[in-house]
Design a protein around this motif. Structure first.
Motif, PDB file in Angstrom:
ATOM      1  N   ILE A 144     -56.265 -24.920  16.745  1.00  0.00           N
ATOM      2  CA  ILE A 144     -57.112 -24.314  15.846  1.00  0.00           C
ATOM      3  C   ILE A 144     -56.646 -23.431  14.675  1.00  0.00           C
ATOM      4  O   ILE A 144     -55.242 -23.758  15.052  1.00  0.00           O
ATOM      5  N   VAL A 145     -57.303 -23.512  13.522  1.00  0.00           N
ATOM      6  CA  VAL A 145     -56.412 -23.291  12.346  1.00  0.00           C
ATOM      7  C   VAL A 145     -56.773 -21.396  12.312  1.00  0.00           C
ATOM      8  O   VAL A 145     -58.052 -21.707  12.650  1.00  0.00           O
ATOM      9  N   ASP A 156     -64.714 -20.838   2.283  1.00  0.00           N
ATOM     10  CA  ASP A 156     -65.519 -22.375   1.913  1.00  0.00           C
ATOM     11  C   ASP A 156     -64.257 -23.215   1.845  1.00  0.00           C
ATOM     12  O   ASP A 156     -64.548 -24.599   1.924  1.00  0.00           O
ATOM     13  N   SER A 157     -63.019 -22.802   1.958  1.00  0.00           N
ATOM     14  CA  SER A 157     -61.998 -23.635   1.853  1.00  0.00           C
ATOM     15  C   SER A 157     -61.638 -23.887   3.712  1.00  0.00           C
ATOM     16  O   SER A 157     -62.026 -25.080   3.437  1.00  0.00           O
ATOM     17  N   THR A 158     -61.950 -23.105   4.709  1.00  0.00           N
ATOM     18  CA  THR A 158     -61.723 -23.444   5.164  1.00  0.00           C
ATOM     19  C   THR A 158     -62.613 -24.542   6.397  1.00  0.00           C
ATOM     20  O   THR A 158     -62.236 -25.381   7.145  1.00  0.00           O
ATOM     21  N   LEU A 159     -63.903 -24.169   5.936  1.00  0.00           N
ATOM     22  CA  LEU A 159     -65.356 -25.358   6.409  1.00  0.00           C
ATOM     23  C   LEU A 159     -65.226 -26.515   5.827  1.00  0.00           C
ATOM     24  O   LEU A 159     -64.947 -27.822   6.560  1.00  0.00           O
ATOM     25  N   ASP A 160     -64.469 -25.965   4.288  1.00  0.00           N
ATOM     26  CA  ASP A 160     -63.532 -27.738   4.239  1.00  0.00           C
ATOM     27  C   ASP A 160     -62.478 -28.143   4.221  1.00  0.00           C
ATOM     28  O   ASP A 160     -63.018 -29.973   4.819  1.00  0.00           O
ATOM     29  N   LEU A 161     -61.456 -27.706   4.516  1.00  0.00           N
ATOM     30  CA  LEU A 161     -60.945 -28.460   5.800  1.00  0.00           C
ATOM     31  C   LEU A 161     -61.213 -28.971   6.901  1.00  0.00           C
ATOM     32  O   LEU A 161     -60.989 -29.844   7.397  1.00  0.00           O
ATOM     33  N   ILE A 162     -61.950 -28.491   7.634  1.00  0.00           N
ATOM     34  CA  ILE A 162     -62.324 -28.547   9.365  1.00  0.00           C
ATOM     35  C   ILE A 162     -63.329 -29.865   8.663  1.00  0.00           C
ATOM     36  O   ILE A 162     -63.056 -31.027   9.880  1.00  0.00           O
ATOM     37  N   ALA A 163     -63.334 -29.624   8.163  1.00  0.00           N
ATOM     38  CA  ALA A 163     -64.991 -31.231   8.049  1.00  0.00           C
ATOM     39  C   ALA A 163     -64.146 -32.322   7.174  1.00  0.00           C
ATOM     40  O   ALA A 163     -64.703 -33.390   7.790  1.00  0.00           O
ATOM     41  N   ARG A 164     -63.143 -31.960   6.697  1.00  0.00           N
ATOM     42  CA  ARG A 164     -62.138 -33.438   6.320  1.00  0.00           C
ATOM     43  C   ARG A 164     -61.386 -34.338   7.375  1.00  0.00           C
ATOM     44  O   ARG A 164     -60.661 -35.183   7.443  1.00  0.00           O
ATOM     45  N   VAL A 165     -61.181 -33.506   8.033  1.00  0.00           N
ATOM     46  CA  VAL A 165     -60.300 -33.170   9.648  1.00  0.00           C
ATOM     47  C   VAL A 165     -61.809 -33.656  10.459  1.00  0.00           C
ATOM     48  O   VAL A 165     -61.136 -35.178  11.408  1.00  0.00           O
ATOM     49  N   LEU A 170     -61.283 -29.363  16.450  1.00  0.00           N
ATOM     50  CA  LEU A 170     -61.159 -28.895  16.091  1.00  0.00           C
ATOM     51  C   LEU A 170     -61.352 -27.148  15.910  1.00  0.00           C
ATOM     52  O   LEU A 170     -62.635 -27.533  15.619  1.00  0.00           O
ATOM     53  N   GLY A 171     -60.811 -26.469  16.302  1.00  0.00           N
ATOM     54  CA  GLY A 171     -61.733 -24.949  16.244  1.00  0.00           C
ATOM     55  C   GLY A 171     -61.123 -24.061  15.217  1.00  0.00           C
ATOM     56  O   GLY A 171     -59.633 -24.228  14.376  1.00  0.00           O
ATOM     57  N   LEU A 172     -61.873 -22.689  14.799  1.00  0.00           N
ATOM     58  CA  LEU A 172     -61.019 -21.704  14.263  1.00  0.00           C
ATOM     59  C   LEU A 172     -60.507 -20.227  15.125  1.00  0.00           C
ATOM     60  O   LEU A 172     -61.022 -19.580  15.730  1.00  0.00           O
ATOM     61  N   ASN A 173     -59.156 -20.628  14.472  1.00  0.00           N
ATOM     62  CA  ASN A 173     -58.675 -19.150  14.678  1.00  0.00           C
ATOM     63  C   ASN A 173     -59.547 -17.402  13.457  1.00  0.00           C
ATOM     64  O   ASN A 173     -58.566 -17.291  12.620  1.00  0.00           O
ATOM     65  N   TYR A 174     -60.278 -17.188  13.887  1.00  0.00           N
ATOM     66  CA  TYR A 174     -61.138 -16.388  12.898  1.00  0.00           C
ATOM     67  C   TYR A 174     -60.365 -14.870  12.378  1.00  0.00           C
ATOM     68  O   TYR A 174     -59.941 -14.569  13.423  1.00  0.00           O
ATOM     69  N   ASP A 175     -59.996 -14.539  11.427  1.00  0.00           N
ATOM     70  CA  ASP A 175     -59.348 -13.843  10.901  1.00  0.00           C
ATOM     71  C   ASP A 175     -59.730 -12.642   9.720  1.00  0.00           C
ATOM     72  O   ASP A 175     -59.369 -13.305   8.741  1.00  0.00           O
ATOM     73  N   PRO A 176     -60.996 -11.345  10.671  1.00  0.00           N
ATOM     74  CA  PRO A 176     -60.763 -11.236   9.487  1.00  0.00           C
ATOM     75  C   PRO A 176     -60.171 -10.100   8.381  1.00  0.00           C
ATOM     76  O   PRO A 176     -60.818  -9.631   7.086  1.00  0.00           O
ATOM     77  N   GLY A 177     -59.742  -9.953   8.359  1.00  0.00           N
ATOM     78  CA  GLY A 177     -57.828  -8.842   7.692  1.00  0.00           C
ATOM     79  C   GLY A 177     -57.639  -9.689   6.551  1.00  0.00           C
ATOM     80  O   GLY A 177     -57.585  -9.308   5.696  1.00  0.00           O
ATOM     81  N   ARG A 193     -71.607 -18.521   8.880  1.00  0.00           N
ATOM     82  CA  ARG A 193     -71.088 -19.550   8.261  1.00  0.00           C
ATOM     83  C   ARG A 193     -70.064 -20.816   9.396  1.00  0.00           C
ATOM     84  O   ARG A 193     -70.364 -21.631   9.877  1.00  0.00           O
ATOM     85  N   PHE A 194     -69.569 -20.332   9.839  1.00  0.00           N
ATOM     86  CA  PHE A 194     -68.586 -20.642  10.890  1.00  0.00           C
ATOM     87  C   PHE A 194     -68.835 -20.322  12.337  1.00  0.00           C
ATOM     88  O   PHE A 194     -68.826 -22.101  12.449  1.00  0.00           O
ATOM     89  N   GLY A 195     -70.485 -20.335  12.536  1.00  0.00           N
ATOM     90  CA  GLY A 195     -70.755 -20.140  13.875  1.00  0.00           C
ATOM     91  C   GLY A 195     -69.735 -20.924  14.766  1.00  0.00           C
ATOM     92  O   GLY A 195     -69.447 -20.027  15.378  1.00  0.00           O
ATOM     93  N   GLU A 196     -69.989 -21.460  15.742  1.00  0.00           N
ATOM     94  CA  GLU A 196     -69.488 -22.180  16.858  1.00  0.00           C
ATOM     95  C   GLU A 196     -67.857 -22.647  16.752  1.00  0.00           C
ATOM     96  O   GLU A 196     -67.369 -22.809  17.822  1.00  0.00           O
ATOM     97  N   LEU A 197     -67.684 -22.269  15.458  1.00  0.00           N
ATOM     98  CA  LEU A 197     -66.069 -23.216  15.075  1.00  0.00           C
ATOM     99  C   LEU A 197     -65.433 -21.448  15.187  1.00  0.00           C
ATOM    100  O   LEU A 197     -63.847 -22.278  15.385  1.00  0.00           O
ATOM    101  N   VAL A 198     -65.899 -20.729  15.727  1.00  0.00           N
ATOM    102  CA  VAL A 198     -64.986 -19.256  16.190  1.00  0.00           C
ATOM    103  C   VAL A 198     -64.960 -19.305  17.645  1.00  0.00           C
ATOM    104  O   VAL A 198     -65.540 -18.894  18.408  1.00  0.00           O
ATOM    105  N   TRP A 199     -63.532 -19.788  17.897  1.00  0.00           N
ATOM    106  CA  TRP A 199     -62.327 -20.269  19.718  1.00  0.00           C
ATOM    107  C   TRP A 199     -61.650 -18.754  19.854  1.00  0.00           C
ATOM    108  O   TRP A 199     -61.714 -18.645  20.806  1.00  0.00           O
ATOM    109  N   ASN A 200     -61.292 -18.023  18.435  1.00  0.00           N
ATOM    110  CA  ASN A 200     -60.213 -17.091  18.925  1.00  0.00           C
ATOM    111  C   ASN A 200     -60.475 -15.963  17.605  1.00  0.00           C
ATOM    112  O   ASN A 200     -61.244 -16.505  16.534  1.00  0.00           O
ATOM    113  N   VAL A 201     -60.477 -14.575  17.475  1.00  0.00           N
ATOM    114  CA  VAL A 201     -60.999 -13.893  16.774  1.00  0.00           C
ATOM    115  C   VAL A 201     -59.406 -13.192  16.887  1.00  0.00           C
ATOM    116  O   VAL A 201     -59.036 -12.052  17.929  1.00  0.00           O
ATOM    117  N   GLN A 202     -59.004 -12.646  15.457  1.00  0.00           N
ATOM    118  CA  GLN A 202     -57.672 -11.271  15.634  1.00  0.00           C
ATOM    119  C   GLN A 202     -57.513 -10.551  15.044  1.00  0.00           C
ATOM    120  O   GLN A 202     -58.939 -10.357  13.626  1.00  0.00           O
TER     121      GLN A 202
END
Length: 276
Positions: A144-145, A156-165, A170-177, A193-202
């Protein structure tokens, strides 16, 4: 299933790992994000510490949600440094297996302001994150990133990075703060936009309403709209954890245990409200 609450072990980083686990469990947390800080699980953590950690988690009935390592920063490192981190990831995967943990955080890195990133930054980060994902996939683990300064600092940059990988693990540690502090939007618009890429929330609060970036706050002292965020997660039947990651420093008024307890109660109150 109701959303469960985890604690980022960094909040109790001045306490030994086993003591931190027992305290978190006593407060009511059912999960722990274990950070790679010196007293918890640094890269050179020995087998005895790992075994003690696994035993303490089992005795407390707690889940190791993620290993929050400080590996990575690939965008601006040399090949030798990046390869060394990939090798260290192998050790962390050994640790994760012993803790029955299936997610490891790795940092992409990049210039603090993503608008300053060059194409070579993107290419290097994507290449080495893919290397990490390939090794983790072979062992049934996810990478996770986190939304943080650098290449994952905006939606936008997070989705771009995940698409490039372009790896399924590869999932997302979603940090709204963090997104609130750095991005154009951070809450429901981001989640849709993140949808199912969110695997953890801080969860940590922040406030930039007065022109000052304030982030060492207790939950409820800032402006991040966690009620709306949690309501969306409940409505979408999110089945991961939400993790307290308050950056408020302990002092004479509040110990680290007081802060951990406050965050647990504040998150639980919000969850009860949105869960009805």
């Amino acid at each position: 299933m109701p959303i469960e609450i985890a604690l980022c072990s960094k909040l109790l980083q001045d306490r030994p790992m086993v003591e931190a686990i027992r305290l978190a469990a006593d407060i009511g947390y059912t999960g722990l994000e274990i950070f790679g800080v010196p007293q918890h699980l640094p890269p050179d953590a020995g087998d005895a510490l790992v075994a003690d950690t696994a035993r303490a988690l089992e005795e407390a009935g707690m889940e190791c949600v993620t290993l929050c390592t400080y590996l990575g920063g690939f965008a601006e490192k040399s090949d030798a440094e990046c390869e060394a981190d990939v090798q260290t990831l192998i050790r962390y995967m050994d640790i994760a297996e012993k803790l029955d943990c299936d997610m490891i955080r790795v940092m992409p890195g990049g210039p603090r302001d993503v608008r300053d990133a060059r194409e070579d930054h993107w290419g290097r980060a994507a290449h080495y994150l893919a290397e990490c994902c390939d090794r983790a996939l072979a062992r049934g683990m996810g990478i996770i990133v986190e939304n943080n300064w650098g290449l994952s600092s905006t939606v936008d940059s997070t989705l771009d990075l995940i698409a490039r990988v372009d790896r399924p693990n590869l999932g997302l540690n979603y940090d709204p703060g963090n997104l609130y502090r750095m991005g154009r939007y951070y809450a429901v618009e981001a989640l849709e936009r993140f949808g199912e890429l969110v695997w953890n929330v801080q969860i940590k609060d922040a406030d930039k309403s007065g022109g000052e970036d304030r982030w060492q706050l207790l939950l409820g002292e800032g402006q991040v709209d966690y009620e709306t965020i949690l309501a969306w997660l409940v409505g979408e039947e999110y089945d991961g954890f939400v993790s307290a990651e308050c950056h408020r420093e302990p002092d004479d008024q509040m110990t680290d245990a007081d802060i951990a307890r406050h965050e647990y109660e504040a998150i639980r109150k919000l969850l009860r409200k949105v869960e009805g």
